[in-house]
Design a protein around this motif. Structure first.
Motif, short mmCIF file in Angstrom:
data_model
loop_
_atom_site.label_atom_id
_atom_site.label_comp_id
_atom_site.label_asym_id
_atom_site.label_seq_id
_atom_site.Cartn_x
_atom_site.Cartn_y
_atom_site.Cartn_z
N ALA A 136 0.84 -1.21 0.00
CA ALA A 136 0.00 0.00 0.00
C ALA A 136 0.87 1.26 0.00
O ALA A 136 0.53 2.25 -0.65
N ARG A 141 -1.99 1.16 -8.33
CA ARG A 141 -3.41 1.30 -8.66
C ARG A 141 -4.07 -0.07 -8.70
O ARG A 141 -5.28 -0.19 -8.60
N ALA A 142 -3.27 -1.13 -8.84
CA ALA A 142 -3.84 -2.48 -8.84
C ALA A 142 -2.80 -3.50 -8.36
O ALA A 142 -1.60 -3.32 -8.53
N PHE A 187 -7.91 -7.22 2.45
CA PHE A 187 -7.93 -6.30 1.30
C PHE A 187 -8.89 -5.14 1.56
O PHE A 187 -8.57 -3.98 1.32
N SER A 188 -10.08 -5.47 2.08
CA SER A 188 -11.07 -4.40 2.21
C SER A 188 -10.66 -3.42 3.31
O SER A 188 -11.07 -2.26 3.29
N TRP A 192 -9.43 -1.60 -0.61
CA TRP A 192 -9.20 -2.22 -1.92
C TRP A 192 -10.44 -3.03 -2.33
O TRP A 192 -11.12 -3.62 -1.49
N GLN A 193 -10.69 -3.06 -3.64
CA GLN A 193 -11.85 -3.80 -4.16
C GLN A 193 -11.37 -5.02 -4.93
O GLN A 193 -10.53 -4.90 -5.82
N ILE A 223 -7.12 -6.76 -7.70
CA ILE A 223 -7.46 -5.88 -6.60
C ILE A 223 -7.23 -4.44 -7.04
O ILE A 223 -6.11 -4.09 -7.42
N GLU A 224 -8.27 -3.68 -7.03
CA GLU A 224 -8.12 -2.27 -7.41
C GLU A 224 -7.93 -1.45 -6.14
O GLU A 224 -8.61 -1.69 -5.14
N CYS A 225 -7.00 -0.52 -6.21
CA CYS A 225 -6.60 0.24 -5.01
C CYS A 225 -6.90 1.72 -5.22
O CYS A 225 -6.02 2.47 -5.63
N GLU A 227 -7.03 4.14 -3.38
CA GLU A 227 -6.30 5.12 -2.57
C GLU A 227 -5.14 5.75 -3.33
O GLU A 227 -4.64 6.81 -2.95
N TYR A 228 -4.67 5.08 -4.40
CA TYR A 228 -3.52 5.64 -5.12
C TYR A 228 -3.87 7.02 -5.68
O TYR A 228 -3.01 7.87 -5.89
#
Ligand SMILES: C[S@@+](CC[C@H](N)C(=O)[O-])C[C@H]1O[C@@H](n2cnc3c(N)ncnc32)[C@H](O)[C@@H]1O
Length: 289
Positions: A136, A141-142, A187-188, A192-193, A223-225, A227-228
């Protein structure tokens, strides 16, 4: 153009060097699910390939538009093989860096990546949250994941010996196998999704050597992040608020949760940035007794 269902047919050097799952059909199926399906995420990306082994998926990412890949693995002979393979297949050396070493040590420094590959490693470690915290901090981004999962009930991490026995024989080494629910919780917590690849519907896991994907003992996910995308100033403001109030002896857990809610970011992501800021502060000032 290489047929995406038979990618590794054209690159047999990886079959010779592979020390894990070295079967052509399995490698091809994994390529299709893990790389080909995600090529839109890899386009132009700076990629980190954790536990890169002989560079098979680093190479595949580069062939699918990644701008640059850093691959890291414990085993120096595999890292040398990775460098040899990419050279032999005509990839210019400015597009990759292979390092022999521990991924945790590498990620301890501040890093910046767009996409992180986590293939075949999350059941060889015990410090999942530490690893996700480090990932993190590099603001991807992923994250692309491929891992065995425990089939126990609930959000738990099952300890197995490296030989797959649970509970491990007394005195044996242990590896942590999270369940899918445990991965989802981890993850959540970072905001993250997760989107799991549907191996059964894909028709790619009929072969006997794909039984682990077929039975759900192994899963793959994107996993899409989000927060980036939080701007640096907004991060800084949230972190500073936590650090200022922490000095007033507020409970850190509640403090992070409240500040995160006010700034509309996930608490775990804020916790990661606060940890990062605290590490930076300690590096600059040293430990105080
Ligand atoms: C099962 S293989 C996975 C290879 C490849 N990523 C794949 O999915 O096909 C696991 C790899 O992790 C490496 N490894 C295990 N722990 C590591 C660590 N802490 N840092 C770097 N590499 C590690 C091992 O050397 C091995 O090559």
């Amino acid at each position: 153009m290489t047929d995406p269902a038979k990618f590794f047919d054209a690159y047999p050097r990886f079959l010779e060097s592979s020390e894990t799952g070295p079967w052509l059909d399995r490698l091809n199926a994994r390529y299709f699910a893990l790389i080909h399906q995600n090529r839109h995420l890899l386009e132009g990306a700076r990629v980190l390939d954790l536990a890169c082994h002989d560079g098979r998926f680093s190479f595949a990412a580069l062939q699918n538009g990644a701008r640059h890949v850093v691959g890291i693995d414990f085993k120096a002979h595999l890292v040398d093989a990775a460098t040899g393979h990419l050279g032999a297949y005509g990839v210019t050396p400015d597009r990759y860096t292979f390092l022999a070493g521990d991924m945790f040590d590498y990620l301890e420094q501040e890093r910046d990546f767009d996409v992180v590959l986590c293939f075949g490693i999350l059941y060889h470690i015990n410090e999942h949250m530490r690893l996700f915290d480090q990932i993190a901090a590099s603001s991807p981004r992923a994250i692309l994941v491929d891992t065995r999962v425990s089939t126990l009930d609930g959000a738990v991490i099952e300890l197995l010996s490296p030989l797959g026995k649970s509970p491990p024989e007394p005195g044996n080494a242990v590896e942590g196998h999270p369940t899918r629910a445990a991965f989802d919780a981890m993850f959540s917590s970072f905001g993250w999704q997760v989107q799991y690849f549907d191996w059964l519907a894909s028709g790619l896991c009929g072969d006997a050597r794909m039984y682990d994907y077929r039975t759900g003992e192994r899963v793959s996910a994107v996993i899409e992040c989000p927060e980036y995308a939080v701007p640096a100033e907004a991060r800084h403001a949230a972190v500073q608020e936590v650090l200022d109030k922490e000095a007033e002896r507020e409970n850190l857990f509640m403090l992070v949760a409240n500040v995160a809610r006010r700034h509309d970011i996930s608490p775990q992501a804020l916790r990661t940035w606060v940890n990062q800021a605290q590490r930076r502060r300690t590096r600059e000032a040293g430990f105080k007794g």
